[in-house]
Write a protein that holds these residues in place. Structure first.
Motif: not given
Length: 636
Positions: A271-279, A495-501
């Motif tokens: 995969g890619r390097d994770a992008v910090l989630p938008s708070e 973690p990345e999938a759930t943050q994006l959800v």
């Protein structure tokens, strides 16, 4: 001193070893008094009265100072910069105290300058002894006669703070030998760190060969995933185990040890390097809200709960039909809330969300404001063999939860969907597409509840995924089984999938099908080969018949595709988030859809598989798999 004597010494109780070190320091204090007087007087002292007074006063001052500062709480064989600092600080206090005492008492024949000279000599003697013992006990003790060849030779990749802390920890491991460092920084090339050479990463192949390296330790926790992937790829052609430090927290605490190392996981490379989630997006539908998660004990549901908890809702309702899974996630979340200081009410609900009455009761009781519907049967072959259970659980849990959400005035309802809903060739994927149709239709019928769907591919390490299966097969010595050499899948970390959800839910305006950017698909055979090599093993094939693990094709299972898709139609619309797109797809009106669903429920209740699959194909025209339909007729 023999190795057996050293083993006996280090095996004593800690209190006994502390008193032994203190007794040795008393002797050093006497020696320091003798040397300091000789330096001050210009000859060896012949007045033993002065020598004994200086020693006695020094010991009486030293003992409480050293215990107060914690000099004897540090094990001698682990002495380092901090321990040396404590020694220096204690000796400075000793010098100040001696200066006051001898300045007041005015002892005849006692030069006052020894109050400074003695602590300096004492400090140097103690430091020498401790560093010597660190070498003797920390290095020589672990050189077992006759076993030198069995010691694993290690190379640390990364000569920064983490690598140096790790090197210090390696001194205590009797079965490991450090050969040096490799680093990407050209300025460190051919430099020495504590006697070990630092080579530039361009010399990696030569160093591995010349130094006969058995294992590489990645001490670059801040490196991007792409860089870690490059390093591991460069090592894959060799039978070399790769381990890494998991994160930065140990570096901050200064507590990096060998036990912190873990094997490189496929999640670290794919995969890619994770992008910090938008708070802002994370908090918009969660902060101080009543939030309900169905399937809370599953792979996605449990991670959703962890992420939601960190966004500080007022109440988190955990809905799960598995008693143990509900118990496990509730216990974990309560511990997390306690440690992190989250003031969140946790309410576990043991219920089957495919049961309309149970769902209605839960929604009436808790009045949630945001709902994340993750409950589903997702294992393709099992649902293929059990179509009644799969259709009932997936479709009607979504329908009942959606209608109950409307009745309870829920503000946002987010469905966790799947790429298998796109042109499905299996019952599980077709059932999830029907779930999307239900929410799309309800979104058109009313305005109070915002219904949205988030579609993504496989998550690494989830229950039923290939990664845990491959790990178990590799641990058992193989073979690793794949369905087809050309099968590809999209992968994302949980973690990345759930943050994006959660972030997609924060963007919802009603009726959207959001699609997560999954990056490039991964060939499953490549994934298997990567995992084998990460274990320090070689793939056995025609080119390398002496390899360790064989990869065997077993054929596609019922309902499986060679590749998955994320969009039914083309031209997805962009959103404000770089990793989230919006699909443009046809919608079934609720008036016609509701009647079809009633008919489907009637056939399912009677166990009529054939009729149920007919209706499924009517709802999802892309679903065409007559072979499965015929195979399922035996359940009639």
């Amino acid at each position: 001193m023999s190795l057996s004597a050293l083993d006996t010494l280090t095996g004593l109780r800690r209190s006994a070893r502390r008193w032994m070190v203190f007794s040795a320091d008393v002797l050093l204090c006497f020696l320091a008094a003798w040397i300091s007087l000789a330096l001050r007087l210009g000859e060896w002292p012949n007045d033993f009265r002065i020598l004994l007074i200086l020693t006695a006063v020094s010991v009486c001052v030293w003992a409480p100072v050293a215990w107060r500062v914690g000099v004897y709480r540090n094990l001698v064989r682990f002495s380092g910069a901090r321990a040396s600092g404590r020694l220096f600080y204690s000796c400075a206090l000793l010098a100040a105290a001696l200066g006051v005492i001898f300045g007041i008492l005015q002892i005849q024949g006692m030069p006052r300058t020894v109050s400074v000279i003695h602590p300096i000599i004492f400090f140097l003697l103690m430091l020498f002894i401790r560093l010597s013992m660190r070498f003797v006990v920390g290095d020589l003790l672990h050189l077992e006669p006759g076993k030198g060849a069995s010691r694993r030779r290690l190379l640390i990749y990364g000569a920064g703070r983490g690598g140096q802390q790790l090197a210090n920890s390696l001194r205590q491991e009797r079965h490991l030998t450090l050969v040096g460092y490799v680093d990407d920084d050209a300025r460190l090339s051919n430099q020495q760190i504590d006697g070990f050479t630092v080579w530039h990463s361009s010399s990696l192949d030569r160093v591995l060969e010349e130094r006969r390296v058995d294992e590489v330790l990645l001490a670059i926790p801040s490196a991007l995933r792409a860089r870690r992937r490059e390093i591991v790829t460069a090592l894959q052609g060799r039978k070399i185990r790769v381990r890494m430090l998991p994160g930065l927290r140990q570096l901050i605490d200064g507590q990096v040890t060998v036990s912190d190392l873990r094997d490189v996981q496929v999640e670290d490379l794919l995969g890619r390097d994770a992008v910090l989630p938008s708070e802002l997006l994370m908090a918009s539908s969660l902060l101080s809200k009543n939030v309900l998660v169905t399937g809370a004990g599953g792979s996605i549901g449990s991670e959703l709960c962890r992420q939601i908890l960190r966004s500080r809702p007022r109440r988190l309702i955990l809905v799960e039909q598995s008693e143990y899974s509900l118990y496990a996630i509730e216990r974990e979340l309560r511990q997390l809330a306690l440690v992190e200081g989250y003031d969140v009410e946790l309410e576990p609900e043991l219920a089957d969300v495919a049961d309309r009455d149970s769902v209605a009761r839960i929604f009436r009781r808790w009045q949630p404001e945001s709902v994340y519907h993750a409950a589903a049967y997702k294992h393709v072959p099992l649902v293929e063999r059990n179509p009644v259970a799969g259709l009932r659980n997936n479709i009607f849990s979504t329908l009942h939860c959606a209608l109950a959400a409307e009745a309870a005035g829920v503000g946002r309802f987010i469905l966790v969907s799947t790429d298998k809903a796109v042109r499905p060739t299996n019952i599980m994927g077709a059932s999830k597409r029907v779930c999307e149709l239900v929410l799309q239709a309800r979104a058109q019928e009313q305005q109070n509840t915002l219904f949205t769907m988030v579609r993504f591919g496989n998550v690494l390490g989830s229950s039923g995924s290939v990664v845990p299966l491959f790990k178990a097969q590799i641990a058992a010595g193989g073979p690793v089984t794949i369905t087809h050499k050309d099968v590809t899948r999209y992968f994302m970390t949980i973690p990345e999938a759930t943050q994006l959800v959660i972030q997609a839910g924060g963007m919802a305006k009603g009726g959207e099908v959001f699609v997560l950017d999954m990056g490039q698909p991964v060939r499953i055979r490549d994934l298997a080969e990567t995992m084998i090599r990460l274990s320090g093993l070689a793939v056995r094939d025609e080119a390398t018949p002496d390899g360790d693990i064989e990869i065997v094709e077993v054929g596609l299972r019922p309902g499986e595709k060679l590749y998955e898709e994320l969009l039914i139609g083309g031209d997805p619309a962009p959103t404000d988030h770089s990793r989230i797109m919006q699909a443009r797809e046809a919608v079934h009106p609720w008036g016609s859809l509701s009647g079809i669903l009633e008919e489907l429920q009637s056939h399912l209740s009677r166990g009529n598989v054939g009729k149920s699959l007919d209706i499924l194909q009517q709802l999802v025209p892309e679903y065409k798999n007559p072979e499965i339909k015929q195979a399922a007729l035996y359940k009639l």
